[in-house]
Design a protein around this motif. Structure first.
Motif, PDB file in Angstrom:
ATOM      1  N   ASN A  80       0.825  -1.208   0.000  1.00  0.00           N
ATOM      2  CA  ASN A  80       0.000   0.000   0.000  1.00  0.00           C
ATOM      3  C   ASN A  80       0.859   1.259   0.000  1.00  0.00           C
ATOM      4  O   ASN A  80       0.563   2.225  -0.701  1.00  0.00           O
ATOM      5  CB  ASN A  80      -0.952   0.014   1.194  1.00  0.00           C
ATOM      6  CG  ASN A  80      -2.067  -0.993   1.053  1.00  0.00           C
ATOM      7  OD1 ASN A  80      -2.421  -1.413  -0.048  1.00  0.00           O
ATOM      8  ND2 ASN A  80      -2.623  -1.406   2.174  1.00  0.00           N
ATOM      9  N   VAL A  81       1.926   1.252   0.771  1.00  0.00           N
ATOM     10  CA  VAL A  81       2.833   2.406   0.802  1.00  0.00           C
ATOM     11  C   VAL A  81       3.539   2.538  -0.545  1.00  0.00           C
ATOM     12  O   VAL A  81       3.642   3.634  -1.106  1.00  0.00           O
ATOM     13  CB  VAL A  81       3.871   2.285   1.952  1.00  0.00           C
ATOM     14  CG1 VAL A  81       4.952   3.346   1.819  1.00  0.00           C
ATOM     15  CG2 VAL A  81       3.183   2.396   3.302  1.00  0.00           C
ATOM     16  N   LEU A  82       4.016   1.433  -1.079  1.00  0.00           N
ATOM     17  CA  LEU A  82       4.753   1.459  -2.345  1.00  0.00           C
ATOM     18  C   LEU A  82       3.904   1.931  -3.514  1.00  0.00           C
ATOM     19  O   LEU A  82       4.431   2.440  -4.499  1.00  0.00           O
ATOM     20  CB  LEU A  82       5.332   0.076  -2.648  1.00  0.00           C
ATOM     21  CG  LEU A  82       6.447  -0.373  -1.707  1.00  0.00           C
ATOM     22  CD1 LEU A  82       6.801  -1.832  -1.963  1.00  0.00           C
ATOM     23  CD2 LEU A  82       7.675   0.512  -1.860  1.00  0.00           C
ATOM     24  N   GLN A  83       2.602   1.806  -3.414  1.00  0.00           N
ATOM     25  CA  GLN A  83       1.708   2.234  -4.485  1.00  0.00           C
ATOM     26  C   GLN A  83       1.378   3.727  -4.427  1.00  0.00           C
ATOM     27  O   GLN A  83       0.636   4.228  -5.260  1.00  0.00           O
ATOM     28  CB  GLN A  83       0.412   1.413  -4.449  1.00  0.00           C
ATOM     29  CG  GLN A  83       0.629  -0.035  -4.821  1.00  0.00           C
ATOM     30  CD  GLN A  83      -0.592  -0.902  -4.586  1.00  0.00           C
ATOM     31  OE1 GLN A  83      -1.634  -0.427  -4.155  1.00  0.00           O
ATOM     32  NE2 GLN A  83      -0.452  -2.185  -4.860  1.00  0.00           N
ATOM     33  N   THR A  84       1.955   4.443  -3.483  1.00  0.00           N
ATOM     34  CA  THR A  84       1.723   5.873  -3.352  1.00  0.00           C
ATOM     35  C   THR A  84       2.524   6.625  -4.407  1.00  0.00           C
ATOM     36  O   THR A  84       3.751   6.510  -4.456  1.00  0.00           O
ATOM     37  CB  THR A  84       2.141   6.365  -1.945  1.00  0.00           C
ATOM     38  OG1 THR A  84       1.433   5.625  -0.961  1.00  0.00           O
ATOM     39  CG2 THR A  84       1.870   7.841  -1.772  1.00  0.00           C
ATOM     40  N   GLY A  85       1.831   7.371  -5.248  1.00  0.00           N
ATOM     41  CA  GLY A  85       2.502   8.156  -6.290  1.00  0.00           C
ATOM     42  C   GLY A  85       3.256   7.283  -7.270  1.00  0.00           C
ATOM     43  O   GLY A  85       3.149   6.057  -7.254  1.00  0.00           O
ATOM     44  N   GLU A  86       4.025   7.943  -8.126  1.00  0.00           N
ATOM     45  CA  GLU A  86       4.829   7.204  -9.112  1.00  0.00           C
ATOM     46  C   GLU A  86       5.960   6.453  -8.410  1.00  0.00           C
ATOM     47  O   GLU A  86       6.115   5.258  -8.577  1.00  0.00           O
ATOM     48  CB  GLU A  86       5.383   8.190 -10.153  1.00  0.00           C
ATOM     49  CG  GLU A  86       5.979   7.543 -11.359  1.00  0.00           C
ATOM     50  CD  GLU A  86       4.961   6.821 -12.238  1.00  0.00           C
ATOM     51  OE1 GLU A  86       5.349   5.825 -12.861  1.00  0.00           O
ATOM     52  OE2 GLU A  86       3.799   7.241 -12.282  1.00  0.00           O
ATOM     53  N   THR A  87       6.747   7.193  -7.615  1.00  0.00           N
ATOM     54  CA  THR A  87       7.835   6.571  -6.841  1.00  0.00           C
ATOM     55  C   THR A  87       7.871   7.070  -5.402  1.00  0.00           C
ATOM     56  O   THR A  87       8.739   6.663  -4.638  1.00  0.00           O
ATOM     57  CB  THR A  87       9.211   6.848  -7.487  1.00  0.00           C
ATOM     58  OG1 THR A  87       9.465   8.258  -7.450  1.00  0.00           O
ATOM     59  CG2 THR A  87       9.288   6.325  -8.906  1.00  0.00           C
ATOM     60  N   SER A  88       6.939   7.935  -5.022  1.00  0.00           N
ATOM     61  CA  SER A  88       6.978   8.560  -3.693  1.00  0.00           C
ATOM     62  C   SER A  88       6.995   7.546  -2.560  1.00  0.00           C
ATOM     63  O   SER A  88       7.785   7.665  -1.624  1.00  0.00           O
ATOM     64  CB  SER A  88       5.788   9.502  -3.501  1.00  0.00           C
ATOM     65  OG  SER A  88       5.906  10.607  -4.344  1.00  0.00           O
ATOM     66  N   GLY A  89       6.120   6.567  -2.622  1.00  0.00           N
ATOM     67  CA  GLY A  89       6.057   5.565  -1.562  1.00  0.00           C
ATOM     68  C   GLY A  89       7.355   4.787  -1.444  1.00  0.00           C
ATOM     69  O   GLY A  89       7.847   4.539  -0.340  1.00  0.00           O
TER      70      GLY A  89
END
Length: 124
Positions: A80-89
């Motif tokens: 879920n965190v990794l799916q934040t933004g293009e690379t933000s997470g």
């Protein structure tokens, strides 16, 4: 933009570290924060939240799951965190993990080159 996410991850890691281990690290947090702010109000607001340990619900869920959940829940929250933004997470999470496990190697006082760098920008 990924630099701001990385710095936010650093700030969040230091905040959590100081809470878990009851260490005073406000000076380090403030140094990183002040060196990172710019004229971009959105970026500054984002870094201000990280400076005080404020994080998104997705990131909170991940941190909580690291302490209380099983591997499946940890993996789901990390996704879920990794799916934040293009690379933000990803930027945020990489910096958080790196800093949390290497914080003992960070100097507590500014080094000579950091002082010189601030002097060049009219700061002391």
């Amino acid at each position: 933009p990924s630099g701001d996410d990385f710095i936010a991850g650093y700030l969040l890691a230091i905040n959590l570290y100081q809470k878990i281990y009851n260490k005073k690290m406000e000076e380090l947090i403030d140094r990183i924060y002040h060196a990172s702010t710019s004229t971009n109000l959105l970026t500054n607001r984002f870094l201000t939240h990280a400076r005080f340990g404020n994080m998104t619900q997705k990131f909170k869920n991940l941190i909580i799951s690291l302490f209380y959940d099983n591997d499946t829940q940890i993996f789901e929250n990390a996704q879920n965190v990794l799916q934040t933004g293009e690379t933000s997470g990803a930027d945020l999470l990489v910096a958080f993990i790196f800093m949390f496990f290497h914080i003992d190697k960070v100097p507590s006082k500014p080094n000579k080159s950091e002082k010189i760098c601030h002097r060049e920008h009219g700061e002391e």
